[in-house]
Design a protein around this motif. Structure first.
Motif, PDB file in Angstrom:
ATOM      1  N   ARG A  16       0.790  -1.228   0.000  1.00 30.35           N
ATOM      2  CA  ARG A  16       0.000   0.000   0.000  1.00 30.35           C
ATOM      3  C   ARG A  16       0.825   1.282   0.000  1.00 30.35           C
ATOM      4  NH1 ARG A  16      -5.053  -1.279   4.155  1.00 30.35           N
ATOM      5  NH2 ARG A  16      -6.020  -2.915   2.881  1.00 30.35           N
ATOM      6  N   LYS A  17       2.074   1.214   0.429  1.00 30.56           N
ATOM      7  CA  LYS A  17       2.875   2.438   0.466  1.00 30.56           C
ATOM      8  C   LYS A  17       4.347   2.075   0.390  1.00 30.56           C
ATOM      9  CE  LYS A  17       2.411   6.997   2.538  1.00 30.56           C
ATOM     10  NZ  LYS A  17       1.661   7.784   3.550  1.00 30.56           N
ATOM     11  N   ILE A  18       5.117   2.882  -0.366  1.00 28.45           N
ATOM     12  CA  ILE A  18       6.543   2.640  -0.567  1.00 28.45           C
ATOM     13  C   ILE A  18       7.281   3.940  -0.268  1.00 28.45           C
ATOM     14  CG2 ILE A  18       8.300   1.820  -2.170  1.00 28.45           C
ATOM     15  CD1 ILE A  18       5.890   0.772  -3.913  1.00 28.45           C
ATOM     16  N   LEU A  19       8.118   3.928   0.753  1.00 22.71           N
ATOM     17  CA  LEU A  19       8.892   5.107   1.131  1.00 22.71           C
ATOM     18  C   LEU A  19      10.380   4.806   1.022  1.00 22.71           C
ATOM     19  CD1 LEU A  19       6.949   6.132   4.378  1.00 22.71           C
ATOM     20  CD2 LEU A  19       6.625   7.052   2.071  1.00 22.71           C
ATOM     21  N   ASN A  20      11.181   5.866   0.968  1.00 23.11           N
ATOM     22  CA  ASN A  20      12.635   5.727   1.000  1.00 23.11           C
ATOM     23  C   ASN A  20      13.192   6.835   1.878  1.00 23.11           C
ATOM     24  OD1 ASN A  20      15.531   6.231   0.043  1.00 23.11           O
ATOM     25  ND2 ASN A  20      15.012   4.313  -0.986  1.00 23.11           N
TER      26      ASN A  20
END
Length: 716
Positions: free
Chosen positions: A50-54
């Protein structure tokens, strides 16, 4: 309205690591994909990414399996220790196993300048980490009623000017609240001034997302609405929100906010859009951003999230896009929505169709009103089986009442092109509760018998006129309800056996009602659930039952819910949490009866439009809360109730306004409810081209009918 300039810098002030943040990634219902050119490759199978962060050195990924990190996109390490776990019971041929899974996380956000600090939330609490996810601390919830939609964390000045870490959360009913992270046991403070409120409703409408940005080098918060086209920015000094942008449509969803170097990118139905952040945008038109559609549209499964590297973002900086299921309004995730879509019909008390003449009368009513569906009790509110059951388990445990000859009933219905829905009341079941000395009953631990809720009422006594007045005495008045234990796998097996037989003998859909725990009775605290296994709670029980049913029923499954649970993102009182239940079913049927809401609810002028408003807004809200997993087929009130609004307005127009509201929002179907089977107040079904037979409602979507449908030329 005050206008303002909002120059913006991307909020994560970290050294850019090209090796870590150079990948084009997308999350779907199948897992995490890496996109190279026009090709994509599954690199991590996971449920609903549902969510991809870096954070500049590693990837942080939110899925239904919790939170994971990766440094190389090859190995994925969980960072969910300390977060709540649900225990799911899995029965199998007389034995049972238990599966532990992280409770569904609603959001994940990084601190804009310190990526070791992150905030996430379940529906029951907000959680903060200061060590990159090694450990999590509960900050509690802003209200006793469960529900969280979004969270945010950043440093803001306190009243002395000192910078302190502040955590924000949005509650689906009570709006935005905040607290200082260094006082985790302190109270949450509401902060709702300036936010949009639905007319007649006290609290602000749900906030979909919140993001931390930098404005002129100072931290700032931007928020958006879930069901209306509104974006606000926080004036922290004055503790109020100011309108940043508002649209003109009566419905809209603005979610997945992602701040770029010069614009705010967000997800909405059918489109990814953006607004400039270096100029006044209160009345600007959002611009569509179709740059990544060709790659994203080819992915298997339903698209949910994406991480766009800076080199592919069109000078916007790296972007984290989420809630991308909004791009495909016509694509539900549940497996049997195609069969269930577009059905409209009546509920029938089974005693009215036990004869050919009775059934013929109701079929004529369907034809007269251009309807194509019947919902019939096959296990009713008292647990009576209403057909000639042959399944051995059903015959062993069932209590039988007057019913139908199934083959004759089904043949007649099918000869007339009718879609058949078997209504099965699950956990309210007097027959099964009293079976075998109450083996399956919710138990009264104080009185050592099957539990039954009661209230206290004045005792009616005949008193002679010469008798001195006495203080009234009170006696118990029991509710006409008996409940079986929702934790019992035997109860699940019985209801699923019933369902499978009905499908095998000709029904098209199974509709479960009373998928909940008892809610009424002064003695609720005396209710004991003897089938409850260690680690399970009420939510676990409902998840376990529906998961068990889903694995064994290869046909549409629908469930009935209270109207309030379809309007708000909460399972308050009943456990009917739409966002959760939608994972396991194909159709949700909210009871948006106008008579059952508070009588002033949406009754602003012109008050005659109230039934339309409830169904127009309610149907859309239910679909969005369910993340478009399912078909929304609301129950339409085709009965009079002696309440103030009905006394003034109930007539055929009242009934039909509900249908127009459901059509204009979703147009996925509806069912009329009249407990006595009297359907004299109906008018023929309508299509999307039919004009209103009265003055168009102010909230109508104009040419956008239904509003939540794929826009030609948008995302494909």
């Amino acid at each position: 309205m005050k206008r303002f300039l909002l120059p913006l810098l991307f909020c994560t002030l970290l050294p850019f690591h090209a090796a870590a943040d150079d990948a084009f990634l997308a999350g779907t219902t199948n897992g995490l994909y890496r996109i190279t050119g026009t090709n994509s490759r599954l690199i991590w199978p996971a449920r609903e990414v549902r969510k991809i962060l870096n954070d500049g050195s590693r990837w942080i990924i939110l899925s239904l399996e919790g939170l994971h990190t990766s440094n190389d996109l090859k190995t994925f390490t969980p960072i969910s220790d300390g977060l709540p776990v649900k225990v799911i019971k899995v029965p199998d041929n007389g034995s049972k196993q238990f599966v532990r899974e992280i409770q569904e996380l609603k959001d994940i956000e990084l601190h804009p300048t310190n990526p070791a600090v992150m905030v996430t939330a379940t529906k029951d609490a907000v959680f903060l980490t200061r060590d990159g996810g090694t450990s999590w601390e509960s900050l509690g919830l802003s209200a006793q009623t469960a529900g969280v939609k979004a969270v945010c964390v950043l440093d803001l000045p306190d009243s002395t000017g000192a910078m302190r870490t502040v955590v924000f959360m949005s509650h689906p009913i009570y709006g935005i609240s905040w607290k200082y992270a260094d006082t985790p046991r302190g109270a949450w403070t509401d902060l709702n001034n300036g936010l949009y409120q639905v007319p007649t409703i006290r609290w602000p409408d749900e906030v979909a997302d919140m993001v931390a940005v930098l404005r002129d080098g100072k931290p700032q918060v931007i928020v958006s609405n879930t069901f209306k086209p509104n974006i606000f920015r926080l004036d922290w000094e004055n503790k109020r929100f100011e309108t940043f942008w508002t649209g003109s449509t009566p419905l809209d969803t603005l979610d997945g906010l992602s701040p770029g170097t010069h614009s705010l990118v967000f997800t909405s139905p059918s489109r990814i859009r953006e607004l400039p952040l270096g100029q006044s945008v209160e009345t600007a038109a959002p611009r569509e951003v179709p740059d990544w559609y060709p790659q994203l549209a080819k992915l298997p499964g339903v698209l949910l999230s994406a991480r766009i590297p800076a080199k592919l973002s069109g000078n916007r900086g790296a972007l984290s896009l989420s809630e991308l299921w909004l791009l495909s309004p016509n694509r539900q995730q549940a497996p049997h929505t195609a069969e269930a879509r577009g059905k409209a019909g009546n509920y029938l008390p089974v005693h009215q169709v036990t004869t050919p003449q009775g059934l013929a009368k109701h079929i004529e009513t369907l034809k007269k009103n251009k309807l194509n569906m019947l919902v019939v009790d096959m296990k009713d509110d008292y647990g009576y089986i209403r057909y000639d059951a042959k399944d051995p388990l059903v015959r062993e445990l069932g209590t039988f009442g007057r019913g139908i000859n199934l083959e004759e009933f089904v043949k007649t219905a099918k000869d007339n092109g009718i879609y058949l829905v078997a209504r099965i009341v699950v956990f309210k079941d007097r027959g099964l509760a009293l079976h075998d000395d109450g083996k399956y009953a919710v138990w009264d631990k104080k009185e050592n018998k099957p539990w039954q809720g009661y209230r206290m009422v004045k005792e009616q006594k005949e008193v002679a006129s010469t008798t001195e007045p006495q203080d009234p005495s009170y006696i118990r008045q029991y509710y006409d309800e008996h409940w079986v234990d929702p934790y019992s796998e035997d109860v699940w097996e019985y209801n699923v056996a019933l369902s499978r037989e009905l499908l095998a003998r000709g029904f098209d859909e199974i509709q479960f009602d009373y998928i909940r725990f008892p809610t009424d009775g002064l003695n609720l605290t005396d209710a004991q659930f003897r089938w409850q296994d260690q680690g399970m709670d009420k939510e676990s029980a409902l998840m376990s039952f529906l998961s068990y049913a889903r694995s064994r029923i290869e046909a549409p499954i629908s469930i009935d819910i209270y109207g309030a649970n379809g309007w708000y993102r909460t399972g308050a009182r009943t456990g009917q949490d739409v966002e959760l239940l939608a994972r396991y079913v194909d159709v949700i049927c909210p009871m948006f009866y106008p008579s059952h809401f508070e009588q002033q609810f949406l009754a602003h002028e012109p008050a005659v439009d109230r039934p339309y408003r409830i169904f127009f807004h309610g149907s859309y809200r239910n679909a969005i809360i369910a993340r478009n997993h399912i078909i929304v087929r609301p129950w339409v009130q085709a009965f009079y109730l002696n309440v103030s609004y009905d006394r003034t307005y109930y007539n055929q127009d009242y009934v039909q306004r509900q249908v127009f509201g459901a059509r204009d929002a979703l147009n996925q179907g509806y069912t009329y409810w009249n407990n006595s089977g009297r359907y004299e107040d109906l008018r023929p079904d309508i299509d999307t081209s039919m004009a209103y037979p009265w003055e168009p409602p102010a909230e109508n979507a104009g040419n956008l009918i239904p509003f939540f449908s794929e826009d030609p030329g948008a995302f494909r």
